[in-house]
Design a protein around this motif. Structure first.
Motif, PDB file in Angstrom:
ATOM      1  N   TYR A 104       0.913  -1.360  -0.019  1.00  0.00           N
ATOM      2  CA  TYR A 104      -0.010   0.033   0.022  1.00  0.00           C
ATOM      3  C   TYR A 104       1.022   1.149  -0.135  1.00  0.00           C
ATOM      4  CZ  TYR A 104      -3.625  -3.330   1.160  1.00  0.00           C
ATOM      5  OH  TYR A 104      -4.495  -4.368   1.241  1.00  0.00           O
ATOM      6  N   LEU A 105       1.895   1.301  -0.949  1.00  0.00           N
ATOM      7  CA  LEU A 105       2.743   2.291  -0.659  1.00  0.00           C
ATOM      8  C   LEU A 105       2.358   3.192  -2.062  1.00  0.00           C
ATOM      9  CD1 LEU A 105       6.077   0.316  -0.648  1.00  0.00           C
ATOM     10  CD2 LEU A 105       4.843   1.693   1.218  1.00  0.00           C
ATOM     11  N   ARG A 106       2.501   4.633  -1.895  1.00  0.00           N
ATOM     12  CA  ARG A 106       2.078   5.383  -2.997  1.00  0.00           C
ATOM     13  C   ARG A 106       2.795   5.146  -4.439  1.00  0.00           C
ATOM     14  NH1 ARG A 106       2.682  11.792  -2.825  1.00  0.00           N
ATOM     15  NH2 ARG A 106       4.396  11.340  -4.283  1.00  0.00           N
ATOM     16  N   LYS A 107       2.077   5.209  -5.532  1.00  0.00           N
ATOM     17  CA  LYS A 107       2.660   4.758  -6.742  1.00  0.00           C
ATOM     18  C   LYS A 107       3.024   6.143  -7.353  1.00  0.00           C
ATOM     19  CE  LYS A 107       0.565   0.979  -5.672  1.00  0.00           C
ATOM     20  NZ  LYS A 107      -0.204   0.984  -4.267  1.00  0.00           N
ATOM     21  N   SER A 108       4.144   6.385  -7.821  1.00  0.00           N
ATOM     22  CA  SER A 108       4.468   7.908  -8.216  1.00  0.00           C
ATOM     23  C   SER A 108       4.984   8.153  -9.486  1.00  0.00           C
ATOM     24  CB  SER A 108       5.391   8.507  -6.971  1.00  0.00           C
ATOM     25  OG  SER A 108       4.874   8.550  -5.869  1.00  0.00           O
ATOM     26  N   ILE A 109       5.353   6.892 -10.253  1.00  0.00           N
ATOM     27  CA  ILE A 109       5.817   6.861 -11.534  1.00  0.00           C
ATOM     28  C   ILE A 109       4.990   7.322 -12.609  1.00  0.00           C
ATOM     29  CG2 ILE A 109       7.397   5.620 -13.281  1.00  0.00           C
ATOM     30  CD1 ILE A 109       8.552   6.592 -10.573  1.00  0.00           C
ATOM     31  N   VAL A 110       5.218   7.931 -13.566  1.00  0.00           N
ATOM     32  CA  VAL A 110       4.398   8.256 -14.804  1.00  0.00           C
ATOM     33  C   VAL A 110       5.163   7.591 -15.992  1.00  0.00           C
ATOM     34  CG1 VAL A 110       3.036  10.077 -14.062  1.00  0.00           C
ATOM     35  CG2 VAL A 110       5.201  10.473 -15.319  1.00  0.00           C
ATOM     36  N   SER A 111       4.594   7.091 -16.967  1.00  0.00           N
ATOM     37  CA  SER A 111       4.857   6.441 -18.055  1.00  0.00           C
ATOM     38  C   SER A 111       5.736   6.750 -18.951  1.00  0.00           C
ATOM     39  CB  SER A 111       4.019   5.181 -18.686  1.00  0.00           C
ATOM     40  OG  SER A 111       2.819   6.180 -19.327  1.00  0.00           O
ATOM     41  N   ASP A 112       5.135   8.283 -19.084  1.00  0.00           N
ATOM     42  CA  ASP A 112       5.872   9.323 -20.213  1.00  0.00           C
ATOM     43  C   ASP A 112       5.949  10.798 -19.318  1.00  0.00           C
ATOM     44  OD1 ASP A 112       6.365   9.990 -23.385  1.00  0.00           O
ATOM     45  OD2 ASP A 112       5.583  11.515 -22.207  1.00  0.00           O
TER      46      ASP A 112
END
Length: 279
Positions: A104-112
């Motif tokens: 339940y960790l924040r997801k911060s990565i955007v694919s582009d």
């Protein structure tokens, strides 16, 4: 040749992602508590009290220390006598995927970087490989928040700038950063190599224990001098003033070209997280 399965790697990385986000390294806890003891400015004392309470609560409540659970920076020391059955990079990314979703960790990565669509599992990780002698696979996960990462800078100094140029660039970088990287900070400094290597040196410097100086007495002395100068800036915990702007300056170096003096600064917040496992 030692064989390690992709499943083993994935499970280890999964665990490291969760634990690195919930437990501060012991050396950092000690540094924060020592800073609280030495601090005299009442507002700074209050901020440090809150920071210390926060990491205790993260442990007891089984929650992340910071809402920004960061980019998953993974450092791999790959023994030359190790064979990973099933693919190492895919196994690491699967471990990050499971760790961030199940933890339940924040997801911060955007694919582009421009389209900015969230990958929803914090992959891909930023993986740095280093091939070393032996039959061990050492993996370090160091989640890096954007608030401090955005304050990093790199300068291609001239050789004639010398040590005074390095000191001026490091101090200017920390002063420009101000409260943005959530001080008290840990300052990683890279000197030497080339444009890309010096940035890696600065990031790796953040992994060194805070109670371990550079083995070269010249750079150990420079680390102490820079720490003193940074704390004299008076930025203080979270920017509210005080004597504790930084907990530590770590310098890593590498040979360089005769016409170069690259210098990079990578700042980490008071949540300088990293956890290591050896397979």
């Amino acid at each position: 040749m030692k064989t390690i399965t992709a499943q083993q790697v994935t499970e280890v990385v999964r665990t490291l992602c969760i634990e690195a986000n919930r437990f501060l390294p012991e050396d950092l806890r000690t540094a924060l508590e020592d800073a609280r003891t030495a601090e005299t400015w009442p507002t700074a004392c209050g901020v440090l009290d809150d920071i210390i309470e926060n990491y205790h609560r993260a442990e007891t409540l089984d929650m992340p220390i910071c809402q920004d659970t960061g980019t998953a920076c993974v450092f791999v020391e790959l023994g030359q006598d190790v064979f990973v059955e099933g693919g190492l990079t895919d196994a690491i990314n699967q471990g990050v995927r499971l760790g961030y979703v199940e933890g339940y960790l924040r997801k911060s990565i955007v694919s582009d970087p421009l389209e900015r669509k969230n990958t929803c599992d914090n992959t891909p990780a930023v993986i740095t490989y280093n091939v070393v002698p032996g039959d061990c696979l050492t993996i370090t996960v160091a989640p890096k928040g954007a608030g401090s990462e955005n304050m990093g800078r790199l300068a291609m100094l001239k050789p004639s700038d010398g040590v005074e140029g390095i000191k001026a660039f490091v101090l200017e970088t920390v002063e420009k950063a101000g409260p943005n990287p959530c001080p008290p900070i840990v300052v990683g400094v890279g000197v030497g190599g080339n444009f890309d290597r010096v940035a890696q040196l600065a990031k790796r410097a953040l992994l060194r224990p805070l109670d371990l100086e550079n083995p070269d007495p010249r750079y150990a002395a420079l680390e102490r001098e820079l720490l003193q100068s940074i704390n004299a800036l008076g930025i203080g915990p979270q920017g509210f003033g005080g004597r504790t702007t930084a907990l530590r300056v770590n310098i890593e170096t590498f040979p360089t070209h005769i016409a170069q003096l690259p210098c990079a600064v990578n700042i980490n917040c008071h949540v300088t997280r990293h956890k290591t496992a050896v397979l």
